[in-house]
Scaffold this motif. Structure first.
Motif, PDB file in Angstrom:
ATOM      1  N   ASP A  27      14.150  10.148 -10.411  1.00 40.70           N
ATOM      2  CA  ASP A  27      14.087  10.658  -8.762  1.00 40.70           C
ATOM      3  C   ASP A  27      12.830  10.585  -8.393  1.00 40.70           C
ATOM      4  OD1 ASP A  27      12.959  12.477 -10.846  1.00 40.70           O
ATOM      5  OD2 ASP A  27      13.598  14.305  -9.719  1.00 40.70           O
ATOM      6  N   TRP A  28      11.880  10.541  -9.291  1.00 39.53           N
ATOM      7  CA  TRP A  28      10.552  10.276  -8.781  1.00 39.53           C
ATOM      8  C   TRP A  28      10.353   8.910  -8.022  1.00 39.53           C
ATOM      9  CZ3 TRP A  28       6.431   7.005  -9.809  1.00 39.53           C
ATOM     10  CH2 TRP A  28       5.256   7.302  -9.116  1.00 39.53           C
ATOM     11  N   ALA A  29      10.654   8.069  -8.895  1.00 34.05           N
ATOM     12  CA  ALA A  29      10.855   6.615  -8.624  1.00 34.05           C
ATOM     13  C   ALA A  29      11.459   6.379  -7.270  1.00 34.05           C
ATOM     14  CB  ALA A  29      11.263   5.814  -9.669  1.00 34.05           C
ATOM     15  N   ARG A  71       0.964  -1.172   0.101  1.00 32.36           N
ATOM     16  CA  ARG A  71       0.118   0.045   0.041  1.00 32.36           C
ATOM     17  C   ARG A  71       0.849   1.148  -0.001  1.00 32.36           C
ATOM     18  NH1 ARG A  71      -5.185  -0.761   1.125  1.00 32.36           N
ATOM     19  NH2 ARG A  71      -5.637   1.253   1.997  1.00 32.36           N
ATOM     20  N   ALA A  72       0.451   2.264  -0.682  1.00 36.33           N
ATOM     21  CA  ALA A  72       1.241   3.434  -0.961  1.00 36.33           C
ATOM     22  C   ALA A  72       0.728   4.743  -0.244  1.00 36.33           C
ATOM     23  CB  ALA A  72       1.466   3.574  -2.510  1.00 36.33           C
ATOM     24  N   GLN A  73      -0.014   4.635   0.876  1.00 41.02           N
ATOM     25  CA  GLN A  73      -0.288   5.781   1.570  1.00 41.02           C
ATOM     26  C   GLN A  73      -0.841   6.934   0.820  1.00 41.02           C
ATOM     27  OE1 GLN A  73       3.293   7.065   4.006  1.00 41.02           O
ATOM     28  NE2 GLN A  73       3.252   5.210   5.025  1.00 41.02           N
ATOM     29  N   VAL A 102       5.660   2.869  -6.714  1.00 40.55           N
ATOM     30  CA  VAL A 102       6.166   2.185  -7.883  1.00 40.55           C
ATOM     31  C   VAL A 102       5.672   0.703  -7.444  1.00 40.55           C
ATOM     32  CG1 VAL A 102       8.151   1.511  -9.077  1.00 40.55           C
ATOM     33  CG2 VAL A 102       7.929   3.835  -8.467  1.00 40.55           C
ATOM     34  N   LYS A 103       6.192   0.419  -6.423  1.00 46.00           N
ATOM     35  CA  LYS A 103       5.985  -1.267  -5.957  1.00 46.00           C
ATOM     36  C   LYS A 103       4.316  -1.447  -6.241  1.00 46.00           C
ATOM     37  CE  LYS A 103       7.334  -5.053  -3.184  1.00 46.00           C
ATOM     38  NZ  LYS A 103       7.822  -5.702  -2.052  1.00 46.00           N
ATOM     39  N   ALA A 104       3.676  -0.886  -5.696  1.00 48.78           N
ATOM     40  CA  ALA A 104       1.993  -0.819  -5.599  1.00 48.78           C
ATOM     41  C   ALA A 104       1.518  -0.780  -7.065  1.00 48.78           C
ATOM     42  CB  ALA A 104       1.530   0.075  -4.780  1.00 48.78           C
TER      43      ALA A 104
END
Length: 312
Positions: free
Chosen positions: A223-225, A22-24, A232-234
């Motif tokens: 830089d964003w990744a 999960r990515a908040q 990215v993983k989610a």
């Protein structure tokens, strides 16, 4: 083991944890063009695979694939789907972008794109393209690069063909108006052109391409990744789950409905459109194939280090 089984197994392995990453509440604007190579993202959005990972993904239509890297660089998009050739040209030109996942892949069973000639143009063979003006939906993009490779393979100097950049929705009007002789296009636009009588399929040239190479890849600024690893993983997990959903034949109606929503297709077109096989994982070997093809056309000044281009 069949490809479908392999893909399903890979997706299942990636989702084997009891709870998805999960990515908040992360917000992602994703850029796509009007082709079925983005179906894994369309399905992930419609089936709630992004939402259950707490991702807020806004899908944004981009008319020309070749403009996606610039939109990512400016942060208008956080992730987008350029073709591999558009992506690699951007990297070669200094953009520090990385691959986070994959969209569609090539398949000899897919005849949903090709060379469509204007009615009365007389174009039937590769040699007939010499001196002609041909529209492509992105200079340096997948259809442009692969079509030039096909011409070269057939002994035609593609430098003696004039290529004009035009978005997919313009192709039929350009042919009817007589301003171009042919287009390298894809369904649903190809079927609409042939059904209207404005043009005919001169070649399903893509059958010369090897199986399983990416047609679309999902990329982001490095830089964003790096600053958003959980996002990215989610995103990647959601795309893998979407790809597995596509491969299950019982989901066909839902898959086509998702495509229709995002690329605005009427029911009669949706019913017969071919769907590009999904390839959610992009490998170094696949990118190296594209680098070889592009270097053969003198499209790259250097040789990108593919080991540094794919987010692990």
């Amino acid at each position: 083991m069949k490809r479908r089984t392999l893909l399903s197994s890979a997706a299942a392995a990636g989702l084997s944890a009891a709870w998805p990453v999960r990515a908040q509440g992360a917000k992602v604007v994703f850029g796509y063009t009007a082709v079925t190579d983005f179906t894994s993202v369309f399905v992930a959005a419609e089936e709630g695979y992004f939402r259950k990972r707490n991702l807020d993904v806004e899908l944004k239509f981009i008319p020309l694939n070749s403009t996606i890297p610039a939109a990512i660089q400016s942060d208008s998009l956080q992730i987008g789907g350029p073709t591999p050739s558009v992506y690699l040209q951007g990297v070669d030109g200094g953009l520090d972008h990385v691959v986070v996942a994959g969209g569609g892949v090539t398949s000899k069973a897919i005849t949903g794109f090709g060379l469509v000639a204007r009615a009365g143009s007389g174009i039937k063979m590769p040699q007939d393209c010499l001196g002609k003006k041909i529209g492509v939906p992105g200079l340096g993009a997948f259809l442009h690069v692969t079509f030039r490779a096909w011409l070269k393979q057939n002994g035609v100097d593609y430098r003696k063909v004039t290529f004009v950049e035009a978005s997919f929705p313009q192709h039929g009007d350009l042919l009817r108006g007589g301003s171009i002789d042919a287009v390298v296009t894809a369904d649903p636009f190809m079927s609409r052109i042939t059904d209207s009588g404005a043009g005919y399929v001169a070649s399903y040239y893509s059958t010369f391409l090897p199986e399983g190479n990416p047609t679309i890849i999902y990329t982001a600024r490095r830089d964003w990744a790096q600053n958003n690893p959980a996002t990215v993983k989610a995103f990647r997990e959601a795309v893998q789950e979407g790809a597995a959903f596509i491969q299950n034949a019982k989901n066909n109606d839902k898959v086509r409905a998702a495509i229709g929503k995002y690329i605005k297709l009427p029911p009669e077109v949706l019913a017969k459109i071919q769907i590009s096989p999904p390839g959610p994982v992009v490998t170094e070997k696949q990118l190296n194939y594209w680098i070889g093809l592009m270097k053969d056309q003198e499209m790259l000044k250097g040789t990108p280090n593919v080991a540094q281009l794919i987010v692990k």
